[in-house]
Design a protein around this motif. Structure first.
Motif, PDB file in Angstrom:
ATOM      1  N   GLY A  69     107.505 -15.295  63.854  1.00  0.00           N
ATOM      2  CA  GLY A  69     108.470 -15.807  64.826  1.00  0.00           C
ATOM      3  C   GLY A  69     109.838 -15.196  64.580  1.00  0.00           C
ATOM      4  O   GLY A  69     110.337 -15.228  63.463  1.00  0.00           O
ATOM      5  N   PHE A  70     110.451 -14.655  65.651  1.00  0.00           N
ATOM      6  CA  PHE A  70     111.722 -13.953  65.472  1.00  0.00           C
ATOM      7  C   PHE A  70     112.812 -14.871  64.932  1.00  0.00           C
ATOM      8  O   PHE A  70     113.511 -14.525  63.973  1.00  0.00           O
ATOM      9  N   VAL A  71     112.986 -16.032  65.549  1.00  0.00           N
ATOM     10  CA  VAL A  71     114.136 -16.875  65.216  1.00  0.00           C
ATOM     11  C   VAL A  71     114.109 -17.264  63.743  1.00  0.00           C
ATOM     12  O   VAL A  71     115.096 -17.128  63.017  1.00  0.00           O
ATOM     13  N   ARG A  72     112.939 -17.707  63.296  1.00  0.00           N
ATOM     14  CA  ARG A  72     112.797 -18.135  61.913  1.00  0.00           C
ATOM     15  C   ARG A  72     113.051 -16.982  60.942  1.00  0.00           C
ATOM     16  O   ARG A  72     113.807 -17.116  59.973  1.00  0.00           O
ATOM     17  N   ALA A  73     112.411 -15.836  61.230  1.00  0.00           N
ATOM     18  CA  ALA A  73     112.542 -14.697  60.318  1.00  0.00           C
ATOM     19  C   ALA A  73     113.975 -14.160  60.307  1.00  0.00           C
ATOM     20  O   ALA A  73     114.502 -13.774  59.261  1.00  0.00           O
ATOM     21  N   HIS A  74     114.624 -14.155  61.481  1.00  0.00           N
ATOM     22  CA  HIS A  74     115.993 -13.635  61.574  1.00  0.00           C
ATOM     23  C   HIS A  74     116.969 -14.597  60.883  1.00  0.00           C
ATOM     24  O   HIS A  74     117.910 -14.163  60.228  1.00  0.00           O
ATOM     25  N   TYR A  75     116.715 -15.885  61.027  1.00  0.00           N
ATOM     26  CA  TYR A  75     117.604 -16.878  60.418  1.00  0.00           C
ATOM     27  C   TYR A  75     117.486 -16.880  58.890  1.00  0.00           C
ATOM     28  O   TYR A  75     118.485 -16.778  58.176  1.00  0.00           O
ATOM     29  N   TYR A  76     116.270 -16.976  58.388  1.00  0.00           N
ATOM     30  CA  TYR A  76     116.126 -16.999  56.928  1.00  0.00           C
ATOM     31  C   TYR A  76     116.382 -15.617  56.326  1.00  0.00           C
ATOM     32  O   TYR A  76     116.883 -15.511  55.204  1.00  0.00           O
ATOM     33  N   GLY A  77     116.046 -14.564  57.071  1.00  0.00           N
ATOM     34  CA  GLY A  77     116.403 -13.218  56.616  1.00  0.00           C
ATOM     35  C   GLY A  77     117.910 -13.111  56.432  1.00  0.00           C
ATOM     36  O   GLY A  77     118.393 -12.445  55.507  1.00  0.00           O
ATOM     37  N   ALA A  78     118.663 -13.788  57.310  1.00  0.00           N
ATOM     38  CA  ALA A  78     120.127 -13.758  57.208  1.00  0.00           C
ATOM     39  C   ALA A  78     120.598 -14.388  55.906  1.00  0.00           C
ATOM     40  O   ALA A  78     121.573 -13.931  55.306  1.00  0.00           O
ATOM     41  N   TRP A  79     119.893 -15.437  55.439  1.00  0.00           N
ATOM     42  CA  TRP A  79     120.298 -16.060  54.177  1.00  0.00           C
ATOM     43  C   TRP A  79     120.077 -15.117  53.006  1.00  0.00           C
ATOM     44  O   TRP A  79     120.886 -15.079  52.073  1.00  0.00           O
ATOM     45  N   ILE A  80     118.988 -14.344  53.058  1.00  0.00           N
ATOM     46  CA  ILE A  80     118.789 -13.345  51.999  1.00  0.00           C
ATOM     47  C   ILE A  80     119.919 -12.329  52.063  1.00  0.00           C
ATOM     48  O   ILE A  80     120.531 -11.975  51.046  1.00  0.00           O
ATOM     49  N   PHE A  81     120.215 -11.864  53.281  1.00  0.00           N
ATOM     50  CA  PHE A  81     121.231 -10.828  53.466  1.00  0.00           C
ATOM     51  C   PHE A  81     122.609 -11.326  53.030  1.00  0.00           C
ATOM     52  O   PHE A  81     123.322 -10.641  52.282  1.00  0.00           O
ATOM     53  N   ILE A  82     122.979 -12.523  53.482  1.00  0.00           N
ATOM     54  CA  ILE A  82     124.318 -13.048  53.167  1.00  0.00           C
ATOM     55  C   ILE A  82     124.473 -13.233  51.656  1.00  0.00           C
ATOM     56  O   ILE A  82     125.485 -12.842  51.062  1.00  0.00           O
ATOM     57  N   SER A  83     123.459 -13.814  51.009  1.00  0.00           N
ATOM     58  CA  SER A  83     123.608 -14.066  49.563  1.00  0.00           C
ATOM     59  C   SER A  83     123.599 -12.752  48.787  1.00  0.00           C
ATOM     60  O   SER A  83     124.407 -12.567  47.873  1.00  0.00           O
TER      61      SER A  83
ATOM     62  N   VAL B 210     129.543 -11.098  62.189  1.00  0.00           N
ATOM     63  CA  VAL B 210     128.160 -11.293  62.642  1.00  0.00           C
ATOM     64  C   VAL B 210     127.541 -12.520  61.970  1.00  0.00           C
ATOM     65  O   VAL B 210     126.853 -13.317  62.615  1.00  0.00           O
ATOM     66  N   ALA B 211     127.818 -12.695  60.680  1.00  0.00           N
ATOM     67  CA  ALA B 211     127.232 -13.832  59.951  1.00  0.00           C
ATOM     68  C   ALA B 211     127.797 -15.153  60.458  1.00  0.00           C
ATOM     69  O   ALA B 211     127.044 -16.103  60.714  1.00  0.00           O
ATOM     70  N   VAL B 212     129.130 -15.199  60.633  1.00  0.00           N
ATOM     71  CA  VAL B 212     129.747 -16.454  61.081  1.00  0.00           C
ATOM     72  C   VAL B 212     129.263 -16.807  62.490  1.00  0.00           C
ATOM     73  O   VAL B 212     128.853 -17.943  62.761  1.00  0.00           O
ATOM     74  N   THR B 213     129.256 -15.822  63.403  1.00  0.00           N
ATOM     75  CA  THR B 213     128.812 -16.112  64.766  1.00  0.00           C
ATOM     76  C   THR B 213     127.317 -16.433  64.792  1.00  0.00           C
ATOM     77  O   THR B 213     126.869 -17.231  65.612  1.00  0.00           O
ATOM     78  N   GLY B 214     126.563 -15.836  63.877  1.00  0.00           N
ATOM     79  CA  GLY B 214     125.138 -16.161  63.793  1.00  0.00           C
ATOM     80  C   GLY B 214     124.936 -17.610  63.383  1.00  0.00           C
ATOM     81  O   GLY B 214     124.120 -18.327  63.969  1.00  0.00           O
ATOM     82  N   LEU B 215     125.708 -18.070  62.389  1.00  0.00           N
ATOM     83  CA  LEU B 215     125.593 -19.466  61.958  1.00  0.00           C
ATOM     84  C   LEU B 215     126.091 -20.416  63.046  1.00  0.00           C
ATOM     85  O   LEU B 215     125.537 -21.502  63.226  1.00  0.00           O
ATOM     86  N   ILE B 216     127.134 -19.979  63.787  1.00  0.00           N
ATOM     87  CA  ILE B 216     127.609 -20.793  64.913  1.00  0.00           C
ATOM     88  C   ILE B 216     126.487 -20.956  65.932  1.00  0.00           C
ATOM     89  O   ILE B 216     126.234 -22.040  66.455  1.00  0.00           O
ATOM     90  N   SER B 217     125.781 -19.843  66.199  1.00  0.00           N
ATOM     91  CA  SER B 217     124.706 -19.903  67.184  1.00  0.00           C
ATOM     92  C   SER B 217     123.596 -20.846  66.707  1.00  0.00           C
ATOM     93  O   SER B 217     123.048 -21.618  67.492  1.00  0.00           O
ATOM     94  N   HIS B 218     123.308 -20.782  65.418  1.00  0.00           N
ATOM     95  CA  HIS B 218     122.279 -21.682  64.872  1.00  0.00           C
ATOM     96  C   HIS B 218     122.673 -23.143  65.112  1.00  0.00           C
ATOM     97  O   HIS B 218     121.842 -23.959  65.515  1.00  0.00           O
ATOM     98  N   SER B 219     123.959 -23.459  64.887  1.00  0.00           N
ATOM     99  CA  SER B 219     124.429 -24.829  65.115  1.00  0.00           C
ATOM    100  C   SER B 219     124.454 -25.181  66.593  1.00  0.00           C
ATOM    101  O   SER B 219     124.243 -26.337  66.958  1.00  0.00           O
TER     102      SER B 219
END
Lengths: 177, 438
Positions: free
Chosen positions: B172-186, B54-63
């Motif tokens: 905003g969903f995108v921003r919160a989901h993206y930066y939330g992912a950085w908290i989660f991943i780390s 999920v994390a890798v595909t999420g970062l792929i989607s961001h790119s």
């Protein structure tokens, strides 16, 4: 080093790794809060954990406990289908507990995940995005629930029938103990 | 010298002060015989694999949104302070690459939910550990776990609600989901490092799969250790460990079947009974899924105006009517519309190649492209594309789909369609295109 360990409770790497994560989290949180709606975001962040830990988990644990008690009550007394007067071996009907748990858990998870479409919370946005009314999801979920419970009942019935003790007549032929 | 042992009955032994308050803070409160380091290790190991996907595909989607293309139009989270794209689809990736990646992001994320719930259930006694604050290292660990659980549940909750277009929040969903992912991943990476010894010990002592051999009658609690996960006074089991994992698996399987069809298509679409975008609306050439109707974004009148012209600018500028575009060399490709919400659908698109339009206005092969939709407001009305996508022979200004004119909802009079690009970047209701030399 020993002094650090005594005061802190672990090695310096432990502290450094945690501080690193707090730094990343701090950066991410500042990026989110920089866009506004800080209170709303914090409420969601902490609320998600609190809602899970203090509402959802106690709720399903309590339901499961109630189910266990209910199933236990229904199974008290001589189980149906035994032939005590014939001297047949004690036969306890298999517990239906897990045959209830599986459909309950699966339909519960589907509801937990898809409640916006099942309960129609998404209907306005759904119409704007797709051009069609949000319909049919409640019916589909109920159909899935019905299918799960029926299938589970069928498997349970087979299990009960197959676990029945041999007929008393055959028991008489066995050597006594 | 040892004091003589006095026979002291337990009942009058004074409790240690201060003792835990009653309820879940007392060790005897938690009674499941299945909880223990092995069970948590297994659930954690499964979750680690799923969340990595999920994390890798999420970062792929961001790119895949290409936030780094000049102009900043594509920056979905605001470029200030972002670290930029990390993992990208390779250039020249097959046209279905984004559909696959994003379908995996959503589907694997969904099937991880029952595992996540079970994992949290397996460690819930630790939430009520007493005393709540130990030494500095323990307190810092608890704070990290709060970040982990908070961000994990936040990511799953917001993701699940987003695919059902339900937004009961203001951020905003995108921003919160993206930066939330950085908290989660780390926080997850740290959790992995701190718990790895516990997991290895559990696997070493109990075996990776051995506890799965035990049926209900042979299911025993793991050895008790104070301040651990194992119950101090376990109840008798009502389900085996393999039964519990089977239950979790049944939940994941149900979510998989209920949702996969909206990404995978084919016969699976018919059994995707709960997928938000699993439906096919009819048998017509334009009856596939749409994101944002013409009526909703208020573009109906502008888009159906016969006076519509596509402005194309490069070294020089032209204005092209639909018949003029139709008169240019037409190309047809089967390309997917792949939404960030996880659904995708492959259709047969016909139109003019982007590179033909670039050549028409004298743009160099290094030029990037900016397009503007005639859609009056809303996100994604402006989008930019790098030179590599313009050079791709499959990148089109599509005029028709499945052999007929585009419908208004699908972007009539003209839309962009580019392989392996998020659907919202396949701009509908094109108004103008500028090839910019970089």
């Amino acid at each position: 080093m020993v002094g650090f360990r005594r005061v802190y409770g672990s090695n310096p790497l432990h502290l450094l790794a945690h501080l690193g994560v707090f730094f990343i989290a701090g950066w991410a949180i500042s990026q989110i809060l920089g866009a506004g709606f800080a209170i709303n975001w914090i409420a969601w962040f902490l609320g998600a954990a609190l809602l899970h830990d203090l509402v959802l988990l106690p709720l399903y644990s309590g339901l499961d406990r109630g189910l266990q008690i209910g199933v236990g009550r229904s199974r008290r007394g001589p189980p149906a289908g035994t032939y005590p007067e014939d001297g047949a071996p004690d036969w306890i009907r298999p517990s239906p507990l897990n045959y209830l748990r599986v459909p309950l858990v699966v339909s519960g998870i589907l509801l937990l995940v898809y409640f916006p479409v099942i309960l129609g919370y998404a209907s306005k946005n759904y119409r704007h995005d797709t051009g069609h009314a949000l319909a049919g999801y409640t019916r589909n979920w109920l159909l899935i629930c019905a299918g799960l419970f029926l299938f589970s009942a069928l498997v349970y019935s087979v299990r009960v029938v197959r676990s029945r003790p041999p007929r008393p007549a055959r028991v008489d032929e066995q050597p006594g103990d | 010298m040892k004091a003589p042992r006095l026979p002291r009955p337990r009942a009058i032994k004074p409790p240690p002060l201060p003792g835990p308050p009653p309820g879940p803070f007392r060790p005897g409160f938690w009674r499941s015989p299945l909880r223990g380091p092995w069970l948590t290790s297994v659930l954690g190991s499964i979750l680690l694999v799923l969340i990595t996907v999920v994390a890798v595909t999420g970062l792929i989607s961001h790119s895949a949104y290409q936030p780094d293309v000049v102009g900043g139009y594509n920056a979905t989270v605001g470029p200030k302070g972002d670290i930029g794209p990390l993992i990208s689809l390779p250039s020249g990736a097959p046209s279905w690459a984004y559909a696959l990646s994003q379908g995996a992001h959503i589907t694997v994320g969904l099937i991880a939910i029952p595992v996540l719930l079970a994992k949290l259930w397996s460690v819930i006694p630790r939430l009520f550990a007493w005393p709540p604050v130990g030494g500095p290292s323990k307190s810092i660990e608890r704070l990290a776990v709060l970040l982990l659980v908070g961000s994990g549940l936040f990511e799953f909750a917001t993701g699940v609600l987003n695919i059902q277009v339900f937004y009961p929040w203001h951020f905003g969903f995108v921003r919160a989901h993206y930066y939330g992912a950085w908290i989660f991943i780390s926080a997850l990476a740290l959790h992995f490092c701190t718990k790895l010894p516990t997991v290895r010990r559990a696997y070493r002592e109990r075996g990776v799969l051995r506890p799965l051999r035990a049926d209900l009658a042979r299911t025993r609690p793991e050895p008790y250790e104070p301040d651990g996960l194992v119950a101090s006074s376990p109840a008798s089991p009502t389900i085996s460990r393999r039964g519990l994992l089977g239950l979790v698996g049944a939940g994941s399987l149900a979510l998989l079947i209920a949702n996969l069809g909206e990404s995978a298509g084919g016969p699976l679409r018919r059994i995707a009974l709960l997928a938000p975008r699993g439906r096919v609306w009819g048998t017509g050439p334009n009856d596939f899924q749409v994101n944002k109707t013409a009526e909703f974004v208020g573009v109906t009148q502008l888009a159906s105006d016969p006076g519509w012209r596509l402005s194309v600018a490069g070294a020089h500028a032209v204005k092209l009517s639909r018949p003029q575009l139709m008169a240019m060399t037409q190309h047809t490709y089967d390309l997917p519309i792949a939404c960030v919400e996880g659904w995708s659908t492959t259709q047969r698109w016909t139109g003019v190649r982007l590179r033909d339009l670039a050549a028409l206005v004298g743009a160099s092969p290094a030029a990037i492209l900016e397009v503007h939709s005639i859609q009056p407001t809303g996100p994604f009305t402006h989008t930019a594309y790098p030179a590599s996508q313009i050079r791709d022979h499959r990148s089109l200004v599509a005029l028709s789909v499945n052999g007929v004119d585009l419908s208004l909802d699908h972007g009539y009079p003209a839309r962009i369609i580019i392989p392996a690009l998020p659907g919202v970047h396949c701009t509908k209701w094109l108004g103008s295109m500028q090839f910019l030399e970089t």
